[in-house]
Design a protein around this motif. Structure first.
Motif, PDB file in Angstrom:
ATOM      1  N   ASP A   1      25.554  43.501  29.419  1.00 40.19           N
ATOM      2  CA  ASP A   1      25.839  44.933  29.386  1.00 40.19           C
ATOM      3  C   ASP A   1      27.347  45.120  29.324  1.00 40.19           C
ATOM      4  OD1 ASP A   1      26.224  47.613  29.761  1.00 40.19           O
ATOM      5  OD2 ASP A   1      24.983  47.775  31.560  1.00 40.19           O
ATOM      6  N   ALA A   2      27.858  45.584  28.184  1.00 38.69           N
ATOM      7  CA  ALA A   2      29.308  45.701  28.000  1.00 38.69           C
ATOM      8  C   ALA A   2      29.953  46.604  29.034  1.00 38.69           C
ATOM      9  CB  ALA A   2      29.608  46.210  26.584  1.00 38.69           C
ATOM     10  N   THR A   3      29.205  47.554  29.579  1.00 37.21           N
ATOM     11  CA  THR A   3      29.789  48.474  30.554  1.00 37.21           C
ATOM     12  C   THR A   3      30.015  47.797  31.902  1.00 37.21           C
ATOM     13  OG1 THR A   3      27.627  49.262  31.325  1.00 37.21           O
ATOM     14  CG2 THR A   3      28.624  50.399  29.441  1.00 37.21           C
ATOM     15  N   ARG A   4      29.495  46.578  32.081  1.00 33.38           N
ATOM     16  CA  ARG A   4      29.643  45.868  33.354  1.00 33.38           C
ATOM     17  C   ARG A   4      30.577  44.675  33.233  1.00 33.38           C
ATOM     18  NH1 ARG A   4      23.782  44.927  35.886  1.00 33.38           N
ATOM     19  NH2 ARG A   4      25.088  44.417  37.675  1.00 33.38           N
ATOM     20  N   ARG A   5      31.473  44.739  32.241  1.00 30.60           N
ATOM     21  CA  ARG A   5      32.425  43.654  32.046  1.00 30.60           C
ATOM     22  C   ARG A   5      33.801  44.053  32.560  1.00 30.60           C
ATOM     23  NH1 ARG A   5      30.851  42.219  25.808  1.00 30.60           N
ATOM     24  NH2 ARG A   5      28.639  41.843  26.164  1.00 30.60           N
ATOM     25  N   GLY A   6      33.857  44.644  33.722  1.00 32.86           N
ATOM     26  CA  GLY A   6      35.122  45.097  34.280  1.00 32.86           C
ATOM     27  C   GLY A   6      35.835  44.005  35.042  1.00 32.86           C
ATOM     28  N   LYS A   7      36.818  44.405  35.850  1.00 35.03           N
ATOM     29  CA  LYS A   7      37.599  43.465  36.635  1.00 35.03           C
ATOM     30  C   LYS A   7      36.822  43.020  37.869  1.00 35.03           C
ATOM     31  CE  LYS A   7      41.569  43.577  34.327  1.00 35.03           C
ATOM     32  NZ  LYS A   7      42.270  42.391  33.806  1.00 35.03           N
ATOM     33  N   ILE A   8      36.937  41.747  38.182  1.00 30.46           N
ATOM     34  CA  ILE A   8      36.368  41.212  39.413  1.00 30.46           C
ATOM     35  C   ILE A   8      37.456  40.415  40.125  1.00 30.46           C
ATOM     36  CG2 ILE A   8      34.011  41.094  38.524  1.00 30.46           C
ATOM     37  CD1 ILE A   8      34.481  38.050  38.206  1.00 30.46           C
ATOM     38  N   GLU A   9      37.291  40.245  41.412  1.00 29.66           N
ATOM     39  CA  GLU A   9      38.263  39.467  42.188  1.00 29.66           C
ATOM     40  C   GLU A   9      37.864  37.998  42.223  1.00 29.66           C
ATOM     41  OE1 GLU A   9      39.006  40.956  46.080  1.00 29.66           O
ATOM     42  OE2 GLU A   9      40.470  42.414  45.362  1.00 29.66           O
ATOM     43  N   GLU A  10      38.856  37.151  41.981  1.00 27.60           N
ATOM     44  CA  GLU A  10      38.690  35.717  42.119  1.00 27.60           C
ATOM     45  C   GLU A  10      39.695  35.220  43.151  1.00 27.60           C
ATOM     46  OE1 GLU A  10      38.889  33.550  38.492  1.00 27.60           O
ATOM     47  OE2 GLU A  10      37.464  34.845  37.448  1.00 27.60           O
ATOM     48  N   VAL A  11      39.473  34.000  43.639  1.00 24.48           N
ATOM     49  CA  VAL A  11      40.428  33.400  44.561  1.00 24.48           C
ATOM     50  C   VAL A  11      40.912  32.074  44.007  1.00 24.48           C
ATOM     51  CG1 VAL A  11      39.566  34.516  46.649  1.00 24.48           C
ATOM     52  CG2 VAL A  11      38.574  32.327  45.915  1.00 24.48           C
ATOM     53  N   LEU A  12      42.164  31.761  44.306  1.00 23.28           N
ATOM     54  CA  LEU A  12      42.699  30.423  44.124  1.00 23.28           C
ATOM     55  C   LEU A  12      42.903  29.848  45.516  1.00 23.28           C
ATOM     56  CD1 LEU A  12      45.399  30.778  41.307  1.00 23.28           C
ATOM     57  CD2 LEU A  12      43.232  29.546  41.188  1.00 23.28           C
ATOM     58  N   VAL A  13      42.354  28.681  45.732  1.00 22.63           N
ATOM     59  CA  VAL A  13      42.449  27.993  47.024  1.00 22.63           C
ATOM     60  C   VAL A  13      43.322  26.767  46.839  1.00 22.63           C
ATOM     61  CG1 VAL A  13      41.165  26.787  48.835  1.00 22.63           C
ATOM     62  CG2 VAL A  13      40.161  28.788  47.708  1.00 22.63           C
ATOM     63  N   ALA A  14      44.298  26.577  47.713  1.00 21.51           N
ATOM     64  CA  ALA A  14      45.214  25.446  47.599  1.00 21.51           C
ATOM     65  C   ALA A  14      45.380  24.748  48.944  1.00 21.51           C
ATOM     66  CB  ALA A  14      46.574  25.917  47.078  1.00 21.51           C
ATOM     67  N   ASN A  15      45.585  23.445  48.899  1.00 17.63           N
ATOM     68  CA  ASN A  15      45.876  22.711  50.138  1.00 17.63           C
ATOM     69  C   ASN A  15      47.370  22.439  50.271  1.00 17.63           C
ATOM     70  OD1 ASN A  15      46.299  20.716  48.242  1.00 17.63           O
ATOM     71  ND2 ASN A  15      44.930  19.202  49.198  1.00 17.63           N
TER      72      ASN A  15
END
Length: 277
Positions: free
Chosen positions: A261-275
Motif C-alpha cells: 500500500d503506497a500510502t503506508r510507505r512513510g517514515k519509520i524509526e530505526e536504531v543503530l546499536v554500537a559497542n
C-alpha cells in the motif's frame, strides 16, 4: 578502503541501506582490519566502504551464488542477462522454475541470471519466497527495467577481484567465529517487526523470529568480548531497545519502501546499536 570509484548495489533489496548511507557513515570506525557483513543483502554498505579485506555472507543461497558469478563469470552472466525479456508470460515461466525439477538443471550462471532478472522485473524489486522456498512475487509491469546494468556489474566484479573478499553462504554466528580484535562487523539482520503485519523476512523460509534476534544479541556480546567493533541496524521497537539496552544506541528515520500500500510507505524509526562511541 579500496579506491574503485563509485560502486552501487546491483539489486533492489528489502531493507537496503542506500538511503541511510550518509547517516551510517558517521558511525563507521576510522580504522579496522577485516570487515564482516553476514547479512550482506544488496551490499550497499559494503560497496560504499569498499574495504580491502572483507568477509561477506547471507543465508540466501541464490543471492550468494549471484555474488560468486559476478566475481567469477561476469561475461557469461552479462550475456545470459541480455537474453531476458520484460514480458509477463516470460516472467512467470522463469519464476515457476523453482517449482519443478528443471531448476536443478540450471547452471550457476543461469541461476544468477534468473535471480537478477526476477529482481529487476518483479513487483517493487522484492525477493520473497513462500513456505516451500519458492519465489512468489508477481510481475512488476515496468515499462523499461534495466535488466542488464553492465557498468554496475563490472564495477562490482572488479571490486570483488581486486580485493580480498571472502564470499560465504552460512549462518551469521558461524561466519563471525573468525572475527578478531580490530575487526569491524556490520549487522543488518531482518528487522524485528513494528507490528504483526509489518514483518518482512520472506527471503528465507524460516524468517527471523525473536529467538534469532536474541541469538544475534548473544553473538554481539561475544564479538564485544573479543574486542571487535560492532554496528547493528534494526527497527526501533521496544523489544530491540530493551535487548540492546547496555549498548550505545542512535535513532534514525527511514522511509518504508516495500509496503504494498503506497500510502503506508512513510517514515519509520530505526536504531543503530554500537559497542563503541
Amino acid at each position: 578502503m579500496a579506491n574503485d570509484g563509485q560502486i552501487r548495489p546491483f539489486l533492489k533489496w528489502a531493507g537496503g541501506k542506500r538511503q541511510l548511507l550518509k547517516e551510517i557513515r558517521r558511525f563507521i570506525p576510522g580504522e579496522f582490519d577485516t570487515y564482516y557483513e553476514p547479512f550482506v543483502g544488496a551490499g550497499a554498505v559494503l560497496f560504499h566502504l569498499r574495504p580491502r579485506q572483507a568477509v561477506i555472507s547471507d543465508v540466501n543461497g541464490e543471492l550468494i551464488n549471484t555474488y560468486c558469478m559476478i566475481r567469477d563469470r561476469i561475461d557469461e552472466l552479462i550475456e545470459s542477462l541480455s537474453m531476458h525479456r520484460n514480458e509477463r508470460e516470460y516472467f512467470y515461466r522463469l519464476r515457476s522454475l523453482d517449482r519443478s525439477s528443471e531448476f536443478e538443471s540450471l547452471s550457476d550462471v543461469e541461476r544468477a541470471s534468473r535471480f537478477i532478472y526476477l529482481n529487476k522485473t518483479c513487483y517493487n524489486g522484492l525477493f520473497r519466497v513462500n513456505s516451500q522456498g519458492q519465489f512468489n512475487v508477481p510481475f512488476g509491469r515496468y515499462k523499461n527495467p534495466k535488466i542488464v546494468n553492465e557498468d554496475v556489474l563490472r564495477r562490482v566484479h572488479q571490486y570483488l577481484n581486486d580485493n580480498r573478499v571472502r564470499i560465504l553462504h552460512d549462518d551469521f554466528a558461524a561466519v563471525l567465529t573468525t572475527a578478531r580484535k580490530g575487526d569491524f562487523v556490520y549487522l543488518d539482520p531482518p528487522y524485528d517487526p513494528v507490528s504483526d503485519t509489518a514483518s518482512f523476512t520472506g527471503y528465507v523460509v524460516n524468517g527471523f523470529p525473536k529467538a534469532e534476534q536474541i541469538r544475534l544479541k548473544l553473538t554481539v556480546d561475544s564479538l564485544t568480548s573479543r574486542g571487535c567493533k560492532v554496528l547493528l541496524s534494526n527497527a526501533s521497537t521496544p523489544f530491540i531497545r530493551d535487548l540492546y539496552r547496555d549498548y550505545t544506541m542512535f535513532t534514525l528515520s527511514a522511509a518504508r519502501a516495500i509496503n504494498s500500500d503506497a500510502t503506508r510507505r512513510g517514515k519509520i524509526e530505526e536504531v543503530l546499536v554500537a559497542n563503541y562511541v
